[in-house]
Motif scaffolding. Structure first.
Motif: not given
Lengths: 216, 205
Positions: A65, A183, B92, B199
């Motif tokens: 991320d 995203n 995360i 993700p």
């Protein structure tokens, strides 16, 4: 009395007038193109870095991320640049002999900072805050482009005022749901204007176009 | 005089090339400097000072330990919002190694990092919450400290989500509410898939 000017002077005058007008126009056009071109804006030009860090590899291949490294992006004006410690979270064990990563290991050994080259450099008379944009539904990729596809990082947009104001005048064109902000593969839906207007109301997004919003 | 007037636009256009206002004598965050010996404009806090909001008196909340023992209860009530936040933060910071299921086979482990802990073992199911807080804060084995990346209260929320993972990975059919149980029973039995590297959608805050 003889004529002072030869009759060709008429054409010469006309040509000169035309040349001056076209010349000035051409100069203006050329300087506009140069100003918008990547020679000045640096858009699309990867900068030399001490380590050829690939966002593509870390984001797309590894699924990390944005916030793993850019930890302060949600709470502060500055997105946060990872300390060497963050690189070494993984690279203490992975690619430990890679020549490419020697500057990282050297920085960890000596405590000297790695000197990265800033890719996005706003003029100092502009105030910018990452956190408010993130919290109002502006996605990373809206401004930074598809960083997840960049082997070397380059600027995706000019950061010119006209570019900022384009969104500030009508945020509904760009906002997305908060849970989609990070995203990188998000695509604006067909009904973006409808969704955007709803989100603008829900998130209380203001269309701030006062000078002092950014020039404070 | 006339010459000076024609030169004026030229002089003005050249003056516009100066970058005084673009680069003012101040530092952007983490910018380099020649002023300090180590080249950093961001200065470390002087020894013995406490930054605002960093006075951590409540030992249980900020170390996960009381008298050297891991605490067994959360220092603040955990709500659904805390669990959602914990899930987001877990995905995360923890999932790269521990995977989104908490089985210790995240992407970084598959790339060659030392095997990360699987939360679904009896040892970790029975470990007190303070243990997980302590590991996030100080690291464990090859895992470094995440104290600088995750604020203390978020660490507790991550611990709460680890408890959720432990429960979900060890849940029986009877644990599901009747409506969902029927749905689950109707599903064909397939081996659990490998965690997806793309993700997943986050639960909104």
């Amino acid at each position: 009395m003889a004529q002072i000017f030869h009759r060709s002077a008429n054409s010469l005058a006309n040509i000169t007038i035309a040349a001056v007008i076209l010349g000035i126009g051409g100069l203006l056009w050329a300087s506009y193109r140069i100003d918008q071109g990547s020679f000045i804006t640096e858009v699309g030009i990867a900068r030399q870095q001490p380590v050829p860090f690939s966002h593509k590899h870390h984001v797309t291949d590894d699924g990390i991320d944005c916030r793993y490294c850019h930890t302060s992006v949600e709470v502060s004006p500055f997105a946060g640049l990872p300390p060497t410690e963050t690189c070494m979270s993984c690279h203490s064990q992975i690619w430990t002999n890679a020549e490419m990563l020697e500057p990282v290991r050297a920085s960890y050994r000596t405590g000297q900072s790695i000197e990265w080259t800033r890719v996005y450099d706003l003029p100092d008379f502009v105030y910018f805050n990452h956190s408010i944009h993130i919290n109002k539904g502006v996605g990373c990729s809206t401004c930074h482009g598809r960083v997840d596809l960049m082997p070397l990082t380059y600027k995706a947009n000019t950061l010119y005022m006209q570019w900022c104001v384009e969104c500030h005048r009508n945020p509904a064109k760009y906002v997305r749901p908060r849970e989609e902000v990070f995203n990188m593969t998000y695509q604006a839906p067909g009904n973006q204007m409808e969704l955007g207007r709803r989100l603008v109301a829900e998130y209380k997004v203001q269309s701030l176009t006062d000078c002092v919003t950014c020039h404070r | 005089m006339r010459h000076r007037i024609t030169l004026l636009p030229l002089i003005l256009s050249l003056a516009a090339c100066r970058q005084d206002m673009h680069n003012q004598p101040r530092y952007k965050p983490l910018a380099g400097t020649g002023f300090f010996g180590d080249g950093r404009s961001a200065r470390p806090s002087p020894e013995g000072t406490v930054a605002r909001g960093e006075l951590h008196i409540d030992k249980a909340r900020y170390t996960g330990k009381v008298d050297g023992n891991d605490v067994t209860a959360f220092p603040f009530p955990i709500t659904r919002a805390d669990v959602s936040r914990g899930q987001q933060r877990f995905n995360i910071y923890c999932s790269p190694c521990h995977s989104r299921l908490g089985d210790g086979n995240g992407m970084i482990v598959r790339r060659g990092f030392r095997q990360a802990a699987n939360y679904n073992t009896d040892k970790l199911r029975n470990a007190p919450v303070g243990h997980f807080f302590d590991v996030i804060t100080n690291g464990f084995g090859a895992m470094p400290s995440y104290a600088s990346r995750i604020p203390p209260d978020d660490r507790w929320r991550i611990v709460a989500y680890i408890r959720v993972l432990q429960f979900s990975q060890n849940a029986k059919l009877e644990d599901a509410p009747p409506a969902e149980r029927q749905e689950l029973e109707a599903m064909p039995v397939t081996p659990s898939p490998a965690p997806s590297p793309t993700p997943q959608k986050e639960v909104s805050r």
